[in-house]
Write an enzyme that holds these catalytic residues in place. Structure first.
Site, short mmCIF file in Angstrom:
data_model
loop_
_atom_site.label_atom_id
_atom_site.label_comp_id
_atom_site.label_asym_id
_atom_site.label_seq_id
_atom_site.Cartn_x
_atom_site.Cartn_y
_atom_site.Cartn_z
N HIS A 70 10.44 -2.96 61.17
CA HIS A 70 11.44 -3.81 62.00
C HIS A 70 11.62 -3.41 63.66
CE1 HIS A 70 15.20 -2.45 62.08
NE2 HIS A 70 15.25 -2.02 61.20
N ASP A 187 15.90 2.94 65.04
CA ASP A 187 16.22 2.19 64.17
C ASP A 187 15.94 0.67 64.81
OD1 ASP A 187 17.04 0.93 61.99
OD2 ASP A 187 18.64 0.65 62.15
N GLU A 221 15.36 -8.08 60.63
CA GLU A 221 16.09 -6.57 59.79
C GLU A 221 18.08 -6.92 60.12
OE1 GLU A 221 17.60 -3.06 57.68
OE2 GLU A 221 17.44 -3.27 60.23
N GLU A 222 17.71 -6.55 61.11
CA GLU A 222 19.77 -6.42 61.05
C GLU A 222 19.88 -7.10 61.00
OE1 GLU A 222 20.36 -3.43 61.86
OE2 GLU A 222 19.35 -1.82 62.73
N HIS A 322 22.59 3.85 64.65
CA HIS A 322 24.02 2.32 65.08
C HIS A 322 24.61 2.64 66.45
CE1 HIS A 322 23.31 -1.48 62.29
NE2 HIS A 322 21.90 -0.16 62.52
#
Length: 348
Positions: A70, A187, A221-222, A322
């Site tokens: 993603h 990420d 996705e997040e 994150h």
């Protein structure tokens, strides 16, 4: 380690992390990825939700594989324009406010303009707020200081900034001489960069895959519903390529490929997981099998949506997820190698 392969991945990654793409604001980066995969010889389509599916035909066109990563990231949205000209925020994705306190950011207006700012605690000045260190970091106290001459709500509106505008965080990308890569948004842009290198090398080496393979670049996705739809019906195996979580109780490190056995949604397909383990062992790929306790992926989202596929999860080890993330070129290398051997292997 193949130095050129790692250099390519790192170059793609640096480009990607500097392209703002909080969930909901991903059109530009999806278009960039579409152009890249087209150059690599893939046929492409954009889903109604704005994700990219890039397809490379294989010898077997009846049974397909799908690899997803993603490009959407954490970010924020303007929740309120305050009376003093600062901005109150609404979080996009799951992170802690303290992880972005002090970060530079960009406000993206609906009209296409961009303004710079800094994310700060309202009570930052130690010369004014005696107990600022005791203030809770939350939506009530964290704000954006805009780098424009504004002192009121009206001043901000005249700039064209409104509630609902997106805010992206500066990545602060850095590669050290010791091989570490530090940046926000590893990420999952590290995984996207790896998929890009896979596609580029398939073209460069004129390789034909045993099975038609889809590269699904998801964009939600997040927020929980990335690659959960528009999955080609011939897909048998669905492999999410996403970060491996590092911390107390974890086996994953920044130097290996991480293979996930289970996350917060439940176990991944045992047969596909073991297939990845056997490939890593056979080809001397450094790896660890791990459980991610507070985690969900595009693959698990697809299963929840009812996809009848064997689902798996593998990715580079990322520290401080994150927040101010970090990985090592060895992790990128081993993840790439494992995926290369996987896409040429037999179906489970």
């Amino acid at each position: 380690m193949n130095v050129k392969e790692v250099e390519h991945i790192t170059t793609y990654l640096e480009k990607l992390v500097h392209m703002p793409s909080p969930s909901g604001y991903t059109k530009d980066i999806i278009q960039y990825c579409e152009g890249f995969f087209q150059e690599a010889g893939a046929s492409t389509s954009i889903t109604n939700k704005g994700a990219l599916i890039a397809t490379m035909e294989g010898e077997n066109q009846e049974h397909h594989r799908l690899l997803t990563a993603h490009v959407d990231t954490l970010g924020a949205m303007v929740k309120e324009i305050k009376s003093d000209g600062t901005l109150r925020l609404s979080m996009i994705g799951g992170f802690r406010w303290n992880s972005v306190e002090g970060e530079y950011c960009t406000i993206h207006t609906a009209s296409g303009h961009a303004f710079r700012g800094t994310i700060l605690l309202h009570q930052t000045s130690v010369h004014v707020y005696k107990d600022g260190d005791q203030v809770k970091r939350d939506e009530e106290n964290i704000e954006v200081r805009i780098d424009q001459q504004v002192t009121s709500k009206e001043d901000v509106k005249q700039l064209g900034i409104h509630v609902g505008d997106f805010i992206s965080f500066d990545p602060r990308f850095e590669r050290t001489e010791s091989g570490f890569i530090k940046s926000r948004h590893l990420d999952d842009k590290a995984s996207v960069a790896i998929l890009m290198e896979l596609a580029a090398q398939l073209k460069a080496q004129n390789k034909t895959l045993p099975y038609t393979t889809h590269f699904y670049i998801s964009n939600n996705e997040e927020i929980g519903y990335g690659g959960n739809a528009t999955i080609p019906e011939q897909t048998v195996e669905y492999l999410a390529v996403d970060m491996g979580a590092i911390g107390d109780g974890q086996t994953t490190t920044e130097y290996v490929a991480s293979i996930c056995a289970k996350d917060a949604t439940g176990p991944y397909h045992f047969g596909l997981r073991q297939h990845l383990v056997h490939l890593a062992q056979k080809h001397s790929v450094a790896f660890e099998v791990d459980i991610y306790p507070y985690y969900g992926s595009d693959a698990s989202a697809a299963i929840r949506a009812g996809a009848d596929v064997k689902h798996g999860l593998v990715g580079p080890g990322i520290d401080a997820s994150h927040a101010l993330e970090r990985t090592h070129v060895l992790s990128l290398h081993h993840t790439y190698q494992l995926l290369w051997f996987y896409i040429f292997s037999e179906l489970v």
